[in-house]
Structures are given as C-alpha cells and as structure tokens.
Write a protein that holds these residues in place. Structure first.
Motif, PDB file in Angstrom:
ATOM      1  N   GLY A  42       3.792  -3.314   3.484  1.00 40.29           N
ATOM      2  CA  GLY A  42       4.553  -4.173   2.599  1.00 40.29           C
ATOM      3  C   GLY A  42       6.045  -3.934   2.693  1.00 40.29           C
ATOM      4  N   GLU A  43       6.803  -4.729   1.962  1.00 42.35           N
ATOM      5  CA  GLU A  43       8.250  -4.668   1.987  1.00 42.35           C
ATOM      6  C   GLU A  43       8.788  -3.821   0.829  1.00 42.35           C
ATOM      7  N   PRO A  44       9.750  -2.944   1.116  1.00 43.92           N
ATOM      8  CA  PRO A  44      10.339  -2.151   0.020  1.00 43.92           C
ATOM      9  C   PRO A  44      11.042  -3.061  -0.977  1.00 43.92           C
ATOM     10  N   GLY A  45      10.990  -2.666  -2.227  1.00 45.65           N
ATOM     11  CA  GLY A  45      11.578  -3.488  -3.279  1.00 45.65           C
ATOM     12  C   GLY A  45      13.053  -3.238  -3.503  1.00 45.65           C
ATOM     13  N   VAL A  46      13.611  -2.209  -2.853  1.00 47.40           N
ATOM     14  CA  VAL A  46      15.040  -1.914  -2.974  1.00 47.40           C
ATOM     15  C   VAL A  46      15.610  -1.705  -1.582  1.00 47.40           C
ATOM     16  N   ALA A  47      16.896  -2.016  -1.423  1.00 46.26           N
ATOM     17  CA  ALA A  47      17.537  -1.895  -0.116  1.00 46.26           C
ATOM     18  C   ALA A  47      17.857  -0.439   0.215  1.00 46.26           C
ATOM     19  N   GLN A  48      18.198   0.333  -0.797  1.00 49.57           N
ATOM     20  CA  GLN A  48      18.532   1.734  -0.603  1.00 49.57           C
ATOM     21  C   GLN A  48      17.909   2.577  -1.707  1.00 49.57           C
ATOM     22  N   GLY A  49      17.692   3.854  -1.403  1.00 47.21           N
ATOM     23  CA  GLY A  49      17.131   4.747  -2.410  1.00 47.21           C
ATOM     24  C   GLY A  49      15.649   4.524  -2.609  1.00 47.21           C
ATOM     25  N   ARG A  50      15.140   5.126  -3.646  1.00 47.78           N
ATOM     26  CA  ARG A  50      13.697   5.052  -3.936  1.00 47.78           C
ATOM     27  C   ARG A  50      13.405   4.017  -5.006  1.00 47.78           C
ATOM     28  N   GLU A  51      12.304   3.339  -4.830  1.00 51.72           N
ATOM     29  CA  GLU A  51      11.833   2.430  -5.870  1.00 51.72           C
ATOM     30  C   GLU A  51      11.449   3.242  -7.102  1.00 51.72           C
ATOM     31  N   GLN A  52      11.677   2.689  -8.271  1.00 53.68           N
ATOM     32  CA  GLN A  52      11.288   3.319  -9.524  1.00 53.68           C
ATOM     33  C   GLN A  52      10.036   2.676 -10.105  1.00 53.68           C
ATOM     34  N   ASP A  53       9.603   1.596  -9.478  1.00 56.28           N
ATOM     35  CA  ASP A  53       8.451   0.827  -9.954  1.00 56.28           C
ATOM     36  C   ASP A  53       7.699   0.334  -8.724  1.00 56.28           C
ATOM     37  N   LEU A  54       6.403   0.628  -8.643  1.00 55.49           N
ATOM     38  CA  LEU A  54       5.618   0.241  -7.470  1.00 55.49           C
ATOM     39  C   LEU A  54       5.510  -1.271  -7.316  1.00 55.49           C
ATOM     40  N   PHE A  55       5.815  -2.011  -8.371  1.00 52.43           N
ATOM     41  CA  PHE A  55       5.719  -3.469  -8.325  1.00 52.43           C
ATOM     42  C   PHE A  55       7.067  -4.142  -8.038  1.00 52.43           C
ATOM     43  N   THR A  56       8.094  -3.359  -7.782  1.00 47.02           N
ATOM     44  CA  THR A  56       9.410  -3.926  -7.504  1.00 47.02           C
ATOM     45  C   THR A  56       9.329  -4.868  -6.302  1.00 47.02           C
ATOM     46  N   GLU A  66       9.418   6.802  -6.623  1.00 44.28           N
ATOM     47  CA  GLU A  66       9.095   7.818  -7.615  1.00 44.28           C
ATOM     48  C   GLU A  66       8.940   7.121  -8.962  1.00 44.28           C
ATOM     49  N   VAL A  67       7.844   7.413  -9.614  1.00 39.50           N
ATOM     50  CA  VAL A  67       7.524   6.763 -10.888  1.00 39.50           C
ATOM     51  C   VAL A  67       7.707   7.779 -12.000  1.00 39.50           C
ATOM     52  N   ASP A  68       8.596   7.474 -12.924  1.00 37.70           N
ATOM     53  CA  ASP A  68       8.887   8.360 -14.048  1.00 37.70           C
ATOM     54  C   ASP A  68       7.821   8.168 -15.122  1.00 37.70           C
ATOM     55  N   GLY A  69       6.972   9.166 -15.273  1.00 42.74           N
ATOM     56  CA  GLY A  69       5.933   9.122 -16.292  1.00 42.74           C
ATOM     57  C   GLY A  69       6.116  10.175 -17.359  1.00 42.74           C
ATOM     58  N   GLU A  70       7.369  10.650 -17.554  1.00 49.12           N
ATOM     59  CA  GLU A  70       7.618  11.728 -18.507  1.00 49.12           C
ATOM     60  C   GLU A  70       7.129  11.387 -19.906  1.00 49.12           C
ATOM     61  N   ALA A  71       7.213  10.133 -20.281  1.00 46.88           N
ATOM     62  CA  ALA A  71       6.753   9.733 -21.616  1.00 46.88           C
ATOM     63  C   ALA A  71       5.245   9.908 -21.755  1.00 46.88           C
ATOM     64  N   PHE A  72       4.555  10.098 -20.628  1.00 45.49           N
ATOM     65  CA  PHE A  72       3.099  10.211 -20.635  1.00 45.49           C
ATOM     66  C   PHE A  72       2.630  11.574 -20.127  1.00 45.49           C
ATOM     67  N   ARG A  73       3.541  12.551 -20.176  1.00 43.54           N
ATOM     68  CA  ARG A  73       3.178  13.900 -19.733  1.00 43.54           C
ATOM     69  C   ARG A  73       1.992  14.446 -20.522  1.00 43.54           C
ATOM     70  N   ALA A  74       1.995  14.248 -21.830  1.00 44.42           N
ATOM     71  CA  ALA A  74       0.895  14.764 -22.646  1.00 44.42           C
ATOM     72  C   ALA A  74      -0.425  14.099 -22.288  1.00 44.42           C
ATOM     73  N   HIS A  75      -0.376  12.836 -21.931  1.00 43.34           N
ATOM     74  CA  HIS A  75      -1.590  12.128 -21.521  1.00 43.34           C
ATOM     75  C   HIS A  75      -2.135  12.729 -20.231  1.00 43.34           C
ATOM     76  N   LYS A  76      -1.232  12.981 -19.282  1.00 46.47           N
ATOM     77  CA  LYS A  76      -1.673  13.568 -18.021  1.00 46.47           C
ATOM     78  C   LYS A  76      -2.224  14.972 -18.239  1.00 46.47           C
ATOM     79  N   GLU A  77      -1.539  15.757 -19.055  1.00 49.61           N
ATOM     80  CA  GLU A  77      -2.014  17.121 -19.313  1.00 49.61           C
ATOM     81  C   GLU A  77      -3.406  17.098 -19.936  1.00 49.61           C
ATOM     82  N   VAL A 126       0.868  -1.180   0.000  1.00 46.18           N
ATOM     83  CA  VAL A 126       0.000   0.000   0.000  1.00 46.18           C
ATOM     84  C   VAL A 126       0.901   1.225   0.000  1.00 46.18           C
ATOM     85  N   TYR A 127       0.649   2.122  -0.942  1.00 51.32           N
ATOM     86  CA  TYR A 127       1.393   3.380  -1.020  1.00 51.32           C
ATOM     87  C   TYR A 127       0.452   4.548  -0.765  1.00 51.32           C
ATOM     88  N   TRP A 128       1.016   5.562  -0.124  1.00 47.27           N
ATOM     89  CA  TRP A 128       0.306   6.828   0.012  1.00 47.27           C
ATOM     90  C   TRP A 128       0.913   7.819  -0.977  1.00 47.27           C
TER      91      TRP A 128
END
Length: 295
Positions: free
Chosen positions: A276-290, A227-238, A180-182
């Motif tokens: 739930g458990e973080p998908g990476v040991a350090q830093g931020r996950e780049q994918d919520l399903f990691t 953090e999820v990189d959605g730059e390729a979908f910026r136009a969709h969000k806009e 679960v993410y907030w």
C-alpha cells in the motif's frame, strides 16, 4: 452497521496480539473501528509459568490450548475487541512448536498446514470483514517461530487471493486491502527498554538479556513507517497481558515470558508498511488508516 474503518490482525498464538498490538487494538476499538482478531492456533505448546497450572502443558494433560481460549477471551474483553476468530475454527491447526522438535511433526501442526486450505480460510475472513488495513508479521515472523512465519506466508498470499475475482469464487466478492503492516520493534526502542530495565535494578525480578536477539528480531529504525500512540490505553493493555497468565508475568512497566527475560511494556506500538501507499510524505504515520478513504 459496518464500521467505516476496519482492521484485521492475524496472529499465531493467543498473547501475540496483546504483546505486539494490544494498545493499538484498544485505541481503535474505542474509536469505533471494526477490529477483528484472527488467531491461527490455540498455543498448545506454550511453556506454562504458574506452578499450579503446569499440568495443563502439552507434555502433561495437554489441556493448555483449551485454557488459553479463556485467557484470550478475557484479554479481548479488556481491549474492547468483540470480533475474535480462530483460523479454520478453534483447534483446526495446532501450535507447531519450534523447528526440529516433535511438535513440529504433529499432523495438525500449523507449519504443516495445506497452504491452499489455510489461505482459503483467511480469504473467507477478508472478504467477510473487508478490512482496509491488515496487520501480521514480517517474513521471519518476528523471531523465527514456525507459526509466525506461516501466519505471514498465509496472510500475504490471502491478501492477494482475496482481491482476485478468479480465486475462491464461492467465498464471497473480491476485496482489495489498502494497506498491510508488519508489526515490529525498533532497535532504539528495544535498547531503551533494556536500559530502563537495568536502571530498575532488582525491583522487577526479571533478568536482562545478554544478547538482544534473545528478545526477538528488532527492526532498524529507518524501516519503521508507523507508530500508534496508545498511551491512553496502557491500563487496558496491561490488564489484557495479565489475562494471559500462563504465558506472561507483568510487574510494573515490564513483563517477561517463561524465559524470565524482562521487556518493556509498550503502549506506543510500531509498524512497517509492507503493502500500500504511505499516508505521509515524510516521517512516520501516526494512524494506520492515514490516506485511506473509508468504504
């Protein structure tokens, strides 16, 4: 066919999903993830921005909720999301407005929902969709709106109940959510956006918040876990934000709600892991399903 990866987002009003998670939703939908949006109210108490539509407001014709059904449908089309649901059915619970205002006293206000009924309605969706990942608000609902706070409470309780075989046995087989993410906005990102707005000067036509708290509660950077990189979908969000025309004005890389305070339109979106458990040991996950094995 049921997608291997499944994401459920629970939001209070139409437009909340696009502002907070639109790029994430578009990215995952394009990747074949099963994306389900569950919206708790029609947003009947929203302040209407366009002059020609102000008669829809709650203190006039009170038709805004129905109009926003169409806005949300258009927004979902831009994001590529085909599974959208209203909690309890469209109009079951009404936008509660802010605390200590007349809308908060409405008998159908979501803030006054029977917790057992609202939780059961979310449990039914959880057990049908079987998402590995759920996204909703933190305990303060992002900025304290009663419906956001209620969405948090109901969702978190439903995640527990959905996994309990003894709870709601008629609503389907138990399902354990993996994460679960907030949804959140890092303090540094908020500051960067306000600096960019200041540098844009008068071009946007939006005001700059004198107090950052006017834009909601930012999260300390060290608490942000993904953090999820959605730059390729910026136009969709806009495009999806523009679809919510009664609530949002978009100009270039910025947008504003009815208060006219400019904010940066973000295509990289941020999250805080709550369960739930973080998908990476350090830093931020780049994918919520990691770290999640598809099942």
């Amino acid at each position: 066919m049921i997608p291997d990866r499944r994401l459920l987002l629970v939001h209070a009003h139409p437009d909340d999903e696009t502002i907070n998670n639109g790029a994430t939703m578009a990215r995952y939908a394009a990747e074949g993830v099963g994306v389900t949006l569950l919206t708790c109210t029609l947003g009947e108490e929203g302040e209407v921005i366009p002059d020609e539509l102000r008669q829809l407001a709650a203190d006039h014709a009170d038709q805004l909720g129905g109009y926003r059904i169409g806005e949300l449908a258009e927004a979902m089309a831009h994001l590529g999301v085909t599974d959208h649901r209203w909690l309890g059915g469209a109009g079951r619970w009404r936008d509660s407005g802010m605390l200590h205002t007349p809308p908060n006293e409405h008998p159908r206000a979501f803030w006054r929902a029977d917790p057992a009924e609202a939780v059961a309605a979310v449990v039914a969706v959880l057990r049908e969709v079987r998402p590995q990942v759920v996204v909703t608000y933190d305990e303060n609902g992002g900025y304290g709106h009663p419906d956001h706070v209620q969405a948090h409470r109901v969702t978190m309780a439903a995640v527990d109940a959905a996994a309990d075989p003894a709870a709601h046995p008629t609503l389907g087989a138990p399902w354990q959510v993996s994460k679960v993410y907030w949804t959140c906005l890092p303090v540094s990102v908020l500051r960067r956006g306000q600096q960019a707005l200041a540098e844009a000067g008068q071009e946007t036509g939006f005001a700059i918040a004198l107090d950052a708290g006017e834009l909601g509660d930012a999260t300390a950077d060290e608490l942000v876990t993904a953090e999820v990189d959605g730059e390729a979908f910026r136009a969709h969000k806009e495009a999806a934000m523009r679809a919510h025309a009664t609530q949002i004005t978009v100009r270039g890389s910025f947008f504003a709600l009815s208060n006219g305070l400019g904010q940066e339109l973000l295509a990289t979106e941020h999250y805080r892991l709550a369960r739930g458990e973080p998908g990476v040991a350090q830093g931020r996950e780049q994918d919520l399903f990691t770290g999640i094995d598809p099942a």
